[in-house]
Design an enzyme around this catalytic site. Structure first.
Site, PDB file in Angstrom:
ATOM      1  N   ASP A  55       8.113   1.880  10.603  1.00 23.04           N
ATOM      2  CA  ASP A  55       8.797   0.175  10.289  1.00 23.04           C
ATOM      3  C   ASP A  55       8.156  -0.603  11.141  1.00 23.04           C
ATOM      4  O   ASP A  55       8.019  -2.097  10.568  1.00 23.04           O
ATOM      5  CB  ASP A  55      10.140   0.135  10.102  1.00 23.04           C
ATOM      6  CG  ASP A  55      10.829   1.071  11.412  1.00 23.04           C
ATOM      7  OD1 ASP A  55       9.435   1.701  12.554  1.00 23.04           O
ATOM      8  OD2 ASP A  55      11.957   1.845  11.628  1.00 23.04           O
ATOM      9  N   TYR A  81       5.347  13.553  -1.536  1.00 22.11           N
ATOM     10  CA  TYR A  81       4.574  13.862  -2.928  1.00 22.11           C
ATOM     11  C   TYR A  81       4.138  15.238  -3.256  1.00 22.11           C
ATOM     12  O   TYR A  81       3.485  14.913  -4.197  1.00 22.11           O
ATOM     13  CB  TYR A  81       3.425  12.549  -3.349  1.00 22.11           C
ATOM     14  CG  TYR A  81       4.007  11.187  -3.108  1.00 22.11           C
ATOM     15  CD1 TYR A  81       5.717  10.804  -3.201  1.00 22.11           C
ATOM     16  CD2 TYR A  81       3.235   9.936  -3.014  1.00 22.11           C
ATOM     17  CE1 TYR A  81       5.639   9.555  -3.063  1.00 22.11           C
ATOM     18  CE2 TYR A  81       3.184   9.041  -2.857  1.00 22.11           C
ATOM     19  CZ  TYR A  81       4.757   8.327  -2.904  1.00 22.11           C
ATOM     20  OH  TYR A  81       4.504   7.386  -3.053  1.00 22.11           O
ATOM     21  N   ASP A 112       0.246  -0.802   0.236  1.00 22.09           N
ATOM     22  CA  ASP A 112       0.886  -2.017  -0.660  1.00 22.09           C
ATOM     23  C   ASP A 112       1.402  -3.316   0.345  1.00 22.09           C
ATOM     24  O   ASP A 112       1.327  -4.403  -0.333  1.00 22.09           O
ATOM     25  CB  ASP A 112       1.845  -1.373  -1.430  1.00 22.09           C
ATOM     26  CG  ASP A 112       1.530  -0.643  -2.599  1.00 22.09           C
ATOM     27  OD1 ASP A 112       0.131  -0.471  -2.757  1.00 22.09           O
ATOM     28  OD2 ASP A 112       2.816  -0.716  -3.570  1.00 22.09           O
ATOM     29  N   LYS A 124       7.400   8.508  11.985  1.00 17.20           N
ATOM     30  CA  LYS A 124       8.942   7.885  12.221  1.00 17.20           C
ATOM     31  C   LYS A 124       9.908   9.254  12.598  1.00 17.20           C
ATOM     32  O   LYS A 124      10.375   9.849  11.947  1.00 17.20           O
ATOM     33  CB  LYS A 124       9.866   7.638  10.557  1.00 17.20           C
ATOM     34  CG  LYS A 124      10.758   6.748  11.045  1.00 17.20           C
ATOM     35  CD  LYS A 124      10.669   5.807  11.883  1.00 17.20           C
ATOM     36  CE  LYS A 124      12.461   5.343  11.471  1.00 17.20           C
ATOM     37  NZ  LYS A 124      11.821   4.582  12.180  1.00 17.20           N
ATOM     38  N   ASP A 181       1.229   5.476   1.442  1.00 23.98           N
ATOM     39  CA  ASP A 181       1.507   4.603   0.446  1.00 23.98           C
ATOM     40  C   ASP A 181       2.443   3.168   0.143  1.00 23.98           C
ATOM     41  O   ASP A 181       1.015   2.104   0.015  1.00 23.98           O
ATOM     42  CB  ASP A 181       2.452   5.545  -0.961  1.00 23.98           C
ATOM     43  CG  ASP A 181       2.710   4.879  -2.022  1.00 23.98           C
ATOM     44  OD1 ASP A 181       1.209   3.901  -3.026  1.00 23.98           O
ATOM     45  OD2 ASP A 181       3.239   5.529  -2.697  1.00 23.98           O
TER      46      ASP A 181
END
Length: 320
Positions: free
Chosen positions: A191, A115, A219, A160, A215
């Site tokens: 993950d 972002y 969620d 990651k 983000d």
């Protein structure tokens, strides 16, 4: 005098933020509030979604209560919330996820990563640069370490690094800072962390990760508490602070009066705690819990309450 900028934004932001502000303003009528209009609706009218004067106005506030912004798939449209986060250097996005048996804070690096806003379109491809800097990683690590230290809990570093080289830098800096601070920490691939968070939420306390992973992870964590309509957040920098629900503008239900205002109200409670009114923040949370236990909920939680009637029930519980 405490000055609060109130930004409803687009979609259901225009419905849930007035409810949240009504509660805050009733508890603290001495606050001086002012509205700042930014977002897609303004862009449609004027061609400007967020002007320099708006940034100046936001910087004049002691805190900002923010709704939600619609971001259309238009190459000429600049994300309003990204611009505000960068202009005010709101580098730490704190997203609490709390249930009966768990109390988690996801600490999302908020100023760079995917972002960063460095993007361009070519004939046969589109490119986005993922920026992970030493200073950006270090300061978000230290913010997360402070929280983990205050809460006396494990710090989990979501990454990651097995695939993305920039995440090696992020992970290594976070691990170094945590080891230096002498707190308990672990590094987990994002993950597997997302899956385990849903299966065993009670084992987590503070999770720090990069921008897009934070983000998505927050969620996903919304599943644990009934959805995004329940999750608040704080965007914190060294000088400024903005508080907003995690959910978006939800244009599919906007204007129907059924949006869940809990996330916005909780964001308002976080704003109050940031300003030093912790007791009021705790009162608001207790009132929310009491109203929900009585079965007063909006349709997303299986109830029939409207956005406004839910807010009125919370005010009644607070005695205001």
């Amino acid at each position: 005098m405490t000055r609060i900028a109130v930004v409803s934004g687009d979609g259901i932001g225009q419905e849930v933020i007035p409810v949240a502000w009504d509660i805050i303003g009733s508890l603290h009528p001495e606050f001086d509030s002012f509205e700042v209009e930014v977002g897609y609706a303004r862009w449609q009218k004027s061609g400007v979604a967020c002007a320099d004067d708006d940034i100046t106005a936001l910087k004049s506030a002691d805190a900002i209560l923010f709704g939600a912004i619609t971001t259309p798939p238009d190459p000429c449209y600049q994300s309003v919330i990204l611009r505000i986060r960068q202009a005010l250097d709101l580098y730490a996005n704190l997203r609490p996820v709390k249930g009966d048996l768990f109390d988690i804070i996801i600490v999302r690096e908020n100023s760079e990563g995917l972002y960063s806003g460095i993007e361009w379109r070519e004939k046969d491809r589109a490119c986005t640069v993922r920026v992970v800097s030493v200073e950006g990683s270090r300061r978000i690590a230290r913010a997360a370490i402070r929280l983990a230290g205050e809460r006396g809990c494990l710090l989990t570093i979501g990454n990651k690094a097995n695939v993305i080289k920039s995440d090696v830098l992020f992970r290594d800096i976070c691990c170094h800072e945590a080891a230096k601070a002498g707190i308990s920490f672990e590094a987990c691939y994002i993950d597997s962390l997302a899956l385990d968070l849903l299966l065993h939420p009670a084992r987590y306390g503070v999770i720090v990760t990069t921008n897009i992973f934070g983000d998505i992870l927050s969620d996903v964590a919304g599943y644990l508490v009934g959805g995004l309509g329940m999750l608040p957040s704080a965007n914190i920098g060294d000088r400024y602070a903005l508080f907003e629900p995690v959910h978006g503008s939800a244009p599919d239900i906007a204007g129907q009066g059924i949006a869940n205002p809990v996330a916005a109200i909780r964001s308002g409670a976080m704003l109050l705690e940031h300003l030093g009114y912790r007791d009021d923040a705790l009162r608001i949370e207790a009132a929310l819990q009491a109203v929900i236990r009585r079965g007063i909920t909006t349709p997303d939680l299986g109830g029939t309450a409207t956005t406004i009637s839910f807010g009125e029930a919370v005010k009644a519980e607070l005695g205001i």
